[in-house]
Design a protein around this motif. Structure first.
Motif, short mmCIF file in Angstrom:
data_model
loop_
_atom_site.label_atom_id
_atom_site.label_comp_id
_atom_site.label_asym_id
_atom_site.label_seq_id
_atom_site.Cartn_x
_atom_site.Cartn_y
_atom_site.Cartn_z
N LEU A 1 -39.19 6.77 -37.82
CA LEU A 1 -39.30 5.37 -37.41
C LEU A 1 -40.76 4.98 -37.21
O LEU A 1 -41.20 3.92 -37.69
N GLY A 2 -41.53 5.83 -36.54
CA GLY A 2 -42.95 5.54 -36.34
C GLY A 2 -43.70 5.39 -37.65
O GLY A 2 -44.53 4.50 -37.81
N LYS A 3 -43.40 6.27 -38.61
CA LYS A 3 -44.06 6.22 -39.91
C LYS A 3 -43.69 4.95 -40.67
O LYS A 3 -44.55 4.31 -41.28
N LYS A 4 -42.42 4.55 -40.63
CA LYS A 4 -41.99 3.34 -41.33
C LYS A 4 -42.59 2.08 -40.69
O LYS A 4 -42.93 1.13 -41.39
N VAL A 5 -42.73 2.09 -39.38
CA VAL A 5 -43.37 0.95 -38.70
C VAL A 5 -44.83 0.86 -39.14
O VAL A 5 -45.33 -0.23 -39.42
N GLU A 6 -45.50 2.00 -39.23
CA GLU A 6 -46.89 2.02 -39.68
C GLU A 6 -47.01 1.47 -41.10
O GLU A 6 -47.89 0.65 -41.40
N GLU A 7 -46.12 1.92 -41.99
CA GLU A 7 -46.16 1.45 -43.37
C GLU A 7 -45.92 -0.06 -43.47
O GLU A 7 -46.59 -0.75 -44.23
N ILE B 1 -57.43 -5.32 -39.32
CA ILE B 1 -56.73 -4.61 -38.25
C ILE B 1 -56.19 -3.31 -38.82
O ILE B 1 -55.51 -3.32 -39.83
N ALA B 2 -56.49 -2.21 -38.17
CA ALA B 2 -55.94 -0.93 -38.61
C ALA B 2 -54.64 -0.69 -37.84
O ALA B 2 -54.69 -0.45 -36.64
N PRO B 3 -53.50 -0.79 -38.50
CA PRO B 3 -52.24 -0.56 -37.79
C PRO B 3 -52.17 0.85 -37.24
O PRO B 3 -52.59 1.80 -37.89
N THR B 4 -51.70 0.96 -36.04
CA THR B 4 -51.62 2.27 -35.43
C THR B 4 -50.26 2.90 -35.68
O THR B 4 -49.26 2.21 -35.82
N VAL C 1 -37.94 -2.94 -39.40
CA VAL C 1 -37.68 -1.64 -40.03
C VAL C 1 -36.20 -1.28 -39.91
O VAL C 1 -35.60 -0.74 -40.83
N LEU C 2 -35.59 -1.59 -38.76
CA LEU C 2 -34.19 -1.26 -38.54
C LEU C 2 -33.23 -2.33 -39.06
O LEU C 2 -32.02 -2.23 -38.87
N ASN C 3 -33.77 -3.37 -39.72
CA ASN C 3 -32.98 -4.46 -40.29
C ASN C 3 -32.09 -5.14 -39.25
O ASN C 3 -30.91 -5.39 -39.49
N GLU C 4 -32.67 -5.41 -38.10
CA GLU C 4 -31.96 -6.09 -37.01
C GLU C 4 -32.83 -7.22 -36.48
O GLU C 4 -34.02 -7.28 -36.73
N GLU C 5 -32.20 -8.11 -35.73
CA GLU C 5 -32.95 -9.15 -35.04
C GLU C 5 -33.63 -8.52 -33.82
O GLU C 5 -33.08 -7.60 -33.21
N ARG C 6 -34.81 -8.99 -33.47
CA ARG C 6 -35.52 -8.45 -32.32
C ARG C 6 -34.67 -8.55 -31.07
O ARG C 6 -34.62 -7.64 -30.24
#
Length: 102
Positions: free
Chosen positions: A38-44, A55-58, A86-91
């Motif tokens: 999940l962390g890697k997909k958020v970064e991508e 901005i360098a995404p963390t 990333v999870l294909n959901e509403e916030r």
């Protein structure tokens, strides 16, 4: 969403200071992802969306994902939106800013 107080630590319960309750772990497991994935997909996704900016995404580490899931870290709105996408959901289905604590 109604959050269960048992998930909060004793300091949060004593002072009644609660972070935003979330269903992140539930949705992450439903998507069959590890915290690291999940962390890697958020970064991508962040790199893709913000490549035009300086901005360098963390990277969200598994420890950060775990801290969000266990209410020990308050993610900012940008992270909430990226995680939800990333999870294909509403916030609002993952992070409920108006949740009640029982």
């Amino acid at each position: 969403m109604v959050a269960n107080r048992k998930k909060f630590n004793w300091i949060q319960r004593f002072f009644k200071i609660y972070p935003y309750p979330n269903n992140l772990e539930e949705y992450r497991l439903a998507a069959d992802m590890t915290q690291k994935e999940l962390g890697k997909k958020v970064e991508e996704l962040a790199k893709e969306k913000f490549s035009d900016f300086s901005i360098a995404p963390t990277y969200l580490s598994p420890q950060t994902i775990n801290a969000i899931e266990t209410y020990r870290y308050y993610p900012d709105l940008g992270i909430m939106i990226l995680v939800a996408e990333v999870l294909n959901e509403e916030r609002e289905t993952i992070f409920d800013l108006n949740a009640e604590i029982e």
